[in-house]
Enzyme design. Structure first.
Site, mmCIF file in Angstrom:
data_model
loop_
_atom_site.group_PDB
_atom_site.id
_atom_site.type_symbol
_atom_site.label_atom_id
_atom_site.label_comp_id
_atom_site.label_asym_id
_atom_site.label_seq_id
_atom_site.Cartn_x
_atom_site.Cartn_y
_atom_site.Cartn_z
ATOM 1 N N HIS A 177 0.950 -1.371 -0.029
ATOM 2 C CA HIS A 177 -0.084 0.140 0.060
ATOM 3 C C HIS A 177 1.006 1.366 0.006
ATOM 4 C CE1 HIS A 177 -4.140 -1.410 1.373
ATOM 5 N NE2 HIS A 177 -3.478 -2.449 0.560
ATOM 6 N N TYR B 130 -9.448 5.310 7.625
ATOM 7 C CA TYR B 130 -9.768 5.646 8.903
ATOM 8 C C TYR B 130 -10.578 6.955 9.055
ATOM 9 C CZ TYR B 130 -5.284 2.919 9.981
ATOM 10 O OH TYR B 130 -4.334 1.891 10.226
ATOM 11 N N PRO C 80 -4.853 -0.256 18.603
ATOM 12 C CA PRO C 80 -4.784 -0.764 17.114
ATOM 13 C C PRO C 80 -4.734 0.436 16.110
ATOM 14 C CG PRO C 80 -6.761 -1.603 17.921
ATOM 15 C CD PRO C 80 -6.074 -0.758 19.275
ATOM 16 N N LYS D 41 0.464 -0.664 14.958
ATOM 17 C CA LYS D 41 1.954 -0.706 15.446
ATOM 18 C C LYS D 41 2.247 -1.904 16.316
ATOM 19 C CE LYS D 41 3.304 2.833 13.702
ATOM 20 N NZ LYS D 41 4.118 2.383 12.528
ATOM 21 N N TYR E 144 3.620 6.236 10.399
ATOM 22 C CA TYR E 144 2.821 5.049 9.977
ATOM 23 C C TYR E 144 3.512 3.985 9.488
ATOM 24 C CZ TYR E 144 -1.389 2.610 8.538
ATOM 25 O OH TYR E 144 -2.422 1.395 8.220
#
Ligand code: APR
Ligand code: PHB
Length: 394
Positions: A72, A201, A293, A297, A385
């Protein structure tokens, strides 16, 4: 029996450390209390940082990840009905994340260990650690009703949050830091095509939602729910309807629903214990820390600890560098706390808190507009990220 390193726990931490040590010619034995089937049965996230993928390649299991993992290059955020792309690769000079379920990572590591013939004891009972402050610690356990003992140089406590290793460090020595978040995540797994090619998100007035995936034909979705909710209050149809209400109409319209393969509610916790070592015992992964979550991580911080412990043990056995042993906790905790920070930041940015004051809500709204509306904000989200760089062990 004797070995160099006894590893407690055959989850991702224990299996990855065991494979890297074996490949480095450092004998090790893994002691696991459950069966292999039980370990594989745990549904967990699988967003791999680029550094984690590299480590898995070093362990020799990169082939299936490279063949089946979904790279991704970006991730999406959604708030105020606006979809904000975060171009991970562009913002980080080429780094990405790979979608590859933790269960598959565990399966691949188990297969690699079986192929190399390194010893794993499954179904071990009453595992106990002894003499961790000496230079000859040992582990005792029960197998088929017989009490067994393994002498070693080091013990790696990879036995998760509910394991025995952390408790071996005296309470007076342990410093524990914890935050329990005032909501849970209701997760659903379904054999349906993901609603979007990248993860989403979403902040919504009704609560947070996450659109994730395991493959091009298997989706994973989450909804923020009050801690009082029970999973049997959420039949599949209710889940899908609520998810659609938290998505813009175009996404809701193309959401493919289906029967849940798995559905559960997980509480959100932030936790760290310091130090992450005690004599010749080293804590790794969930045995030492837990993250909500939201930042994906958990597995990556476990891999981070493994990276440092593997390199330190290699330097000890191959170059006689005993000076590095006492520095494991400092190396590991620096990156653990940065992972905790990012996970807490993402959780605070995207969830609604029932006890928020009107001022708190204005601060959250401004945070979303700033971090997702500025190059600096997008860059900090992206670099955390995809995973911050590992410090060189030297
Ligand atoms: N003796 C032997 N094994 C034990 C004991 C014990 N007393 N207690 C626990 N275990 C085993 C568990 O059965 C489990 O297989 O240790 C293993 C710990 O695995 P995980 O809990 O998965 O922890 P870790 O390997 O650090 O992986 C962290 O898992 O929970 C997720 O989000 C987390 O993705 C992260 C990853
Ligand atoms: C998941 O796919 O389970 C997942 C993905 C990203 C997260 C958390 C969970 O931040």
């Amino acid at each position: 029996m004797k070995t160099r390193v006894v590893i407690i726990g055959a989850g991702p931490s224990g299996l990855l450390l065991g494979q890297l040590l074996h490949n480095a010619g450092i004998p090790n034995v893994i002691i696991e209390r459950q069966t292999p089937e039980y370990v594989l049965g745990r549904i967990r996230a699988g967003i791999l940082e680029s550094g984690t993928v590299e480590l898995l390649r070093q362990a020799g299991i990169g082939e299936r990840i490279d063949a089946e993992g979904l790279v991704h290059h970006g991730v999406e955020f959604l708030f105020d009905a606006r979809r904000i792309p975060v171009a991970l690769e562009q913002l980080t000079g080429g780094k990405c994340v790979t979608v590859y379920g933790q269960t598959e990572v565990t399966r691949d590591l188990m297969a690699a260990r079986q192929r190399c013939g390194a010893r794993t004891v499954y179904g071990a009972g009453r595992v106990e650690l002894h003499d961790t402050k000496s230079d000859r610690p040992c582990v005792t356990y029960e197998e088929h009703g017989e009490r067994c003992r393994i002498e070693c140089d080091f013990i790696a406590g990879c036995d998760g949050f509910h394991g025995v290793s952390r408790q071996t460090i005296p309470a007076a020595t342990r410093r524990e830091y914890e935050r329990l978040w005032p909501f849970g995540w209701l997760g659903l797994l379904a054999d349906t095509p993901p609603v979007n090619n990248e993860l989403i998100y979403a902040h919504h007035a009704r609560g947070f939602a996450l659109c994730s995936q395991r493959s091009l034909t298997r989706s994973r979705y989450y909804l923020q729910v009050p801690l009082s909710e029970q999973v049997d209050m959420w039949p599949d149809e209710r889940f899908w309807q609520e998810l659609k209400r938290r998505l813009p109409s175009d996404l809701a319209a193309r959401l493919v629903t289906g029967h849940s393969l798995e559905k559960s509610i997980a509480p959100l916790r932030s936790y760290v214990v310091e130090p992450m070592q005690y004599g010749r015992l080293f804590l790794v992964g969930d045995a030492a820390h837990i993250v909500p979550p939201t930042g994906a991580k958990g597995l990556n911080l476990a891999a981070s600890d493994v990276n440092y412990l593997w390199r330190i043990l290699c330097a000890y056995y191959h170059q006689g560098r005993s000076d590095l042993l006492s520095r494991y906790s400092a190396y590991a905790l620096d990156r653990v706390w940065k992972g905790e920070r990012f996970s807490a930041f993402m959780t605070h940015l995207l969830h609604d808190f029932s006890d928020s004051t009107p001022f708190d809500k204005k601060m959250q709204e401004a945070d979303r507009r700033y971090y997702l509306g500025s190059q600096a904000g997008l860059t900090t989200i992206a670099e955390n990220y995809v995973g911050l760089p590992f410090e060189t062990v030297a």
